[in-house]
Design an enzyme around this catalytic site. Structure first.
Site, mmCIF file in Angstrom:
data_model
loop_
_atom_site.group_PDB
_atom_site.id
_atom_site.type_symbol
_atom_site.label_atom_id
_atom_site.label_comp_id
_atom_site.label_asym_id
_atom_site.label_seq_id
_atom_site.Cartn_x
_atom_site.Cartn_y
_atom_site.Cartn_z
ATOM 1 C CD GLU A 29 45.860 36.897 42.264
ATOM 2 O OE1 GLU A 29 44.860 36.186 42.463
ATOM 3 O OE2 GLU A 29 47.005 36.459 42.239
ATOM 4 C CD GLU A 59 43.481 33.244 44.806
ATOM 5 O OE1 GLU A 59 43.004 33.071 43.664
ATOM 6 O OE2 GLU A 59 44.661 33.610 44.991
ATOM 7 C CG ASN A 60 37.778 37.233 45.336
ATOM 8 O OD1 ASN A 60 38.750 37.890 45.046
ATOM 9 N ND2 ASN A 60 36.901 36.791 44.443
ATOM 10 C CG HIS A 112 43.652 26.452 41.514
ATOM 11 N ND1 HIS A 112 44.949 26.091 41.249
ATOM 12 C CD2 HIS A 112 43.649 27.815 41.623
ATOM 13 C CE1 HIS A 112 45.699 27.185 41.193
ATOM 14 N NE2 HIS A 112 44.935 28.244 41.415
ATOM 15 C CD GLU A 113 40.590 29.804 41.873
ATOM 16 O OE1 GLU A 113 41.124 30.570 42.688
ATOM 17 O OE2 GLU A 113 41.065 29.589 40.726
ATOM 18 C CG HIS A 166 44.451 29.928 45.749
ATOM 19 N ND1 HIS A 166 45.812 30.002 45.827
ATOM 20 C CD2 HIS A 166 44.151 30.043 44.423
ATOM 21 C CE1 HIS A 166 46.324 30.160 44.603
ATOM 22 N NE2 HIS A 166 45.331 30.180 43.731
ATOM 23 C CD GLU A 226 47.844 31.366 41.633
ATOM 24 O OE1 GLU A 226 47.366 30.222 41.440
ATOM 25 O OE2 GLU A 226 47.150 32.321 42.062
#
Ligand code: ZN
Length: 894
Positions: free
Chosen positions: A125, A268-269, A301-302, A305, A324
């Protein structure tokens, strides 16, 4: 003619659907540090939704093409340039097989495939995938990935990619392989691979539907003892997303991997989150309370996602806040719920979380929105998308999402979320789609709300009030407007819909039950007024005595409230407001006002003796002693606004005056309340082993604030003794680093001894060594030449420009933590900035651009500084290479 060498600007309104779609991709990696070979086999077809385009254009950067086959036949009808690969006259549906090479070992940008401590990592990203292979590298092209990794088994025993592990085994010549398949179609920015010598903490959990999931936190072996907190946070996040939003983990396995060299916080892959070590690793010896809190927030957070970002992704990068803003809002709510669950006083714990979030918004985002990089939450254009991972997109974006919840209620918001997933699961969508789902699920017209996405700048709400004693009415007039920003004058396109929460506090400090004209009965104590015009008047009835208004409770909208509070009214609200956020806000308003007056005075004369209004000191003293308030809240009230924030509030920023004023007030509060500080210090010890609970964290925060004030007081001998003892006895990093900070402030031999001890103790803990650099760079000792010190530290063997955490610890910390010294009138700070921006420009453009931004507000400063900053910007412009830095400097100089 446009200049062909100038980087082109991308505009939001130029969006067109991709001419081709990629349904599946099979990737094979021959992982070698110097030169990695990538084979990509893709199934492509023309997009029925797009205009016909005879050729296929794939993005590619810093790649070597080895071979190209179309439907199995070698293809020569193609061209390569610095942007990528064009294949001419392609059929409607076909298979493309590309073999290319890239060079991980020489990749210092930390985008694409790179090495860190000898392990392979990726960061795709926003547009890093094109540094791995040729592709339609845009978020609205979603493919199913199968990935085969091959590498030397001894050097890279662990081979990870997205999704599920299908098979693995040995190969000749000491090699081995692993094959991964991700069942969910995803955009290329969510691709990831990791290869190296890593070990994992593992847990198995059962999720809502009864499915078993494998959770792993991968780190280098010596860090395994620092993975438990991240794992706990992950498990909490998984349960929280089920409970609050009905969202379940959709993969059999979920992995987090820590990497020491990383430009941002984490990524966040799909199924393979890659994290900056700073946001994973913690044990009591190496991590502070804030580190523990940040890890919980970033892990959350991740993970969040996975639904808001991955299952539903962005149509284009202008929609970045769709994922986001929403995901920051979700992580804020998660942290607040976690804090509340672990606290005696849940409401207070929630308020302290809210205060921390708003503090960052006010300090960073408000300044961004008033400078040359000001942009709407949904930007209109960019040159380099990496420059738009901003406080506006993240933090203001989260406030915009929060306003839906404030307007629609928690249940209404949840219904909107449900509809959003029902409609858009598996799609790449826009901010409008989210707003539409919120509107339709609640049968509400939210057309006006769109302006929050298109309008840049921080709105002001001017409040006027009038009490009519005879009629027993209290009228409140709210007017929204903008102030022109420095080099981008603008006006409002149309009024915003602003949820404005208000309370009225009577003379006894009690909330009134609010009743608006036309309403039959009194209602709640807090009322969310909907301001949807340029100016609106609200009339409250049955108001028996003149109240004090409590405005924008819990910070119900990202605006600046203008109201002429008297000092006494602010002292009253600080003492009585039932809304804890506004109690804190009243204190900050009071102290900011005081500090700005002192700064103006400091520009003319020396600040000596007692220049302060005793009633202000008394008000803060009462908060400090109030045992009914949580220690965490008292610490927040007694923490002075930063110098950067204060300078921002001046018409012309004068960092030296701000520094003098703030140090003066610190000393005054330290001495006037020194007895209280000593008592607090003694009373708020946390017996027992270290625990990162809200209660213990609050105790430590308040105790360490007391230590900091004491080290600024006349009782420096006492403070030295306390700091020394605390340093020696500390069983955790919060206490040890706070003691070290106090010792550094007090100076002399004890400071040197403690610094040497700290370094030795943590020589093999990079994150602790980062603190060692940062504490020195942010010290407030008047007689210390910090530019000289920073330059000396840059020659320390442990310093390197190649590690972003280290650069942030020393250079960024100094510039933002010590503006008075950075803005030295002899220009030595700016010279340092020029050198480092240019050094980083070729090494790591993203980081260089972040550093470049620290001078973007140059027009705000006093004339002498402004001129020198202007020169520094011109110097960088003359030799900049990256479009990242160029965009920042160009905008600053407009
Ligand atoms: Zn994010």
């Amino acid at each position: 003619m446009p200049n062909p060498t100038s980087p082109s600007t991308i505009h939001r309104t130029d969006y067109t659907p991709p001419p081709f779609l990629i349904d599946t991709i099979e990737l094979e990696f021959e992982l070698e540090a110097e030169r990695t070979t990538v084979t990509s086999k893709m199934q492509l077809r023309r997009n029925p939704q797009a205009a016909y385009c005879p050729e296929l254009q794939l993005s590619g950067e810093a790649l070597q093409l080895i071979s190209l086959r179309l439907d199995g036949v070698a293809c020569t009808n193609r061209q390569i340039d610095e942007a990528g690969l064009t294949v001419y006259d392609v059929p409607d549906a076909f298979e493309l097989t590309i073999v290319n090479a890239c060079e991980p070992a020489s990749n210092t940008s930390l985008m694409g495939l790179y090495l860190s401590n000898g392990h392979f990592f990726t960061q795709c990203e926003a547009q890093g995938f094109r540094k791995i292979t040729y592709f339609l590298d845009r978020p609205d092209v979603m493919a199913r990935y199968t990935v085969i990794l091959r590498a030397n088994k001894a050097a890279y025993p662990i081979l990870l990619s997205n999704g599920n592990l299908i098979e693995a085994g040995d190969l000749p010549n000491g090699k081995h392989y692993a094959k991964w398949h991700d069942p969910f179609a995803k955009p290329s920015y969510l691709f990831a691979l990791v290869a190296g010598q890593l070990v994992a903490l593992e847990e198995r959990i059962i999720t809502h539907s009864g499915a078993q999931k494998l959770l792993q936190v991968w780190v280098e072996a010596h860090d395994l003892d620092k993975t438990h907190h991240a794992m706990d946070a992950l498990i909490h996040a998984i349960h929280w997303d089920e409970a609050r939003f009905g969202l379940e983990l959709d993969l059999e396995r979920f992995m987090i991997v820590a990497v020491s060299d990383f430009n941002m916080g984490a990524m966040e892959n799909k199924g393979l989150n890659i994290f900056n070590t700073k946001y994973v690793l913690a044990n009591p010896q190496t991590a502070t309370d804030s580190d523990y809190a940040n890890i919980e927030a970033v892990v959350g957070h991740e993970y969040f996602h996975n639904w808001t970002g991955n299952r539903v992704t962005c149509r284009d990068w202008f929609q970045l806040s769709l994922k986001e803003g929403l995901t920051v809002f979700r992580d804020q709510e998660f942290s607040a719920d976690m804090a509340a669950a672990g606290a005696v006083n849940a409401a207070a714990a929630r308020a302290s979380q809210r205060i921390e979030n708003v503090r960052i918004l006010q300090q960073v985002q408000f300044a961004e929105d008033a400078g040359p990089m000001a942009h709407p939450v949904r930007p209109e254009s960019y040159v380099e998308i990496n420059n738009f991972y901003t406080a506006t997109v993240y933090e203001k974006g989260a406030e915009v999402v929060r306003m839906y919840q404030t307007l629609l209620g928690r249940d209404g918001f949840r219904q909107g979320m449900d509809l959003y997933f029902q409609r858009h699961d598996g799609q790449a969508v826009s901010c409008d789609d989210f707003r539409q789902a919120m509107a339709e699920a609640n049968q509400r017209d939210l057309a006006q709300f769109e302006h929050w996405y298109s309008q840049l700048g921080t709105p002001y709400v001017l409040v006027r009030s009038q009490y009519d004693e005879a009629a027993r009415t209290y009228t409140v007039t709210l007017a929204q407007h903008y102030k022109p920003v420095l080099n981008a004058p603008y006006t409002a396109s149309a009024p915003l819909l602003i949820p404005f929460a208000i309370g009225l506090v009577d003379a006894n400090g009690q909330d009134l039950a609010l009743q608006l004209a036309g309403e039959g009965a009194p209602g709640t104590a807090t009322r969310v007024l909907e301001l949807n015009q340029a100016e609106q008047t609200f009339r409250f009835i049955n108001v028996q005595t003149q109240p004090v208004p409590s405005l924008l409770r819990d910070f119900s909208a990202p605006v600046i409230v203008e109201y002429d509070y008297t000092d006494d009214e602010l002292i009253f609200l600080l003492a009585h407001d039932s809304d804890p956020f506004n109690r804190w806000a009243a204190g900050q308003r009071l102290v900011t006002r005081t500090l700005l007056a002192l700064a103006r005075q400091a520009e003319r004369t020396q600040l000596t003796g007692n220049q302060l209004n005793q009633s202000i000191i008394d008000a803060f003293g009462r908060i400090l002693r109030d045992e009914t308030l949580t220690p965490a809240f008292r610490e927040q009230v007694l923490t002075l606004p930063t110098e950067i924030y204060l300078a921002e509030q001046m018409d012309q920023a004068d960092p030296a005056a701000v520094h003098t004023a703030r140090q003066y007030l610190r000393t005054q509060l330290a001495n006037a309340l020194s007895h209280d500080w000593s008592t607090i210090y003694a009373r708020h010890q946390t017996p027992g082993p270290y625990q990162p609970t809200p209660a213990d964290m609050g105790q430590r925060a308040l105790k360490n604030l007391a230590l900091s004030y004491l080290s600024n007081s006349k009782q420096s001998a006492h403070a030295l003794h306390l700091a020394q003892t605390q340093y020696d006895r500390a069983d955790n990093m919060s206490d040890r680093s706070a003691a070290l900070a106090a010792l550094i402030h007090l100076g002399g031999q004890p400071a040197q001894a403690a610094l040497a001890d700290f370094y030795q103790r943590f020589e093999n803990e990079p994150l602790a060594i980062d603190k060692w650099f940062a504490l020195q760079a942010t010290q407030q000792r008047a007689e210390m030449d910090l530019i000289k010190l920073v330059r000396t530290l840059m020659h320390h063997p442990a310093f390197t420009l190649k590690n972003p955490n280290r650069v942030r610890a020393l250079i960024f910390s100094f510039i933002s933590g010590n503006p008075a010294q950075f803005h030295a009138t002899n220009g030595s700070g700016y010279a340092l900035w020029v050198e480092q921006v240019l050094a980083l420009d070729t090494l790591n453009p993203q980081l260089a651009a972040r550093l470049a931004r620290l001078l973007e507000r140059w027009r705000k400063f006093t004339p002498a500084l402004r001129e020198q900053m202007h020169e520094a910007l011109e110097t960088v412009l003359a030799s900049v290479h990256s479009k990242d830095v160029r965009e920042i400097i160009d905008k600053a100089l407009i």
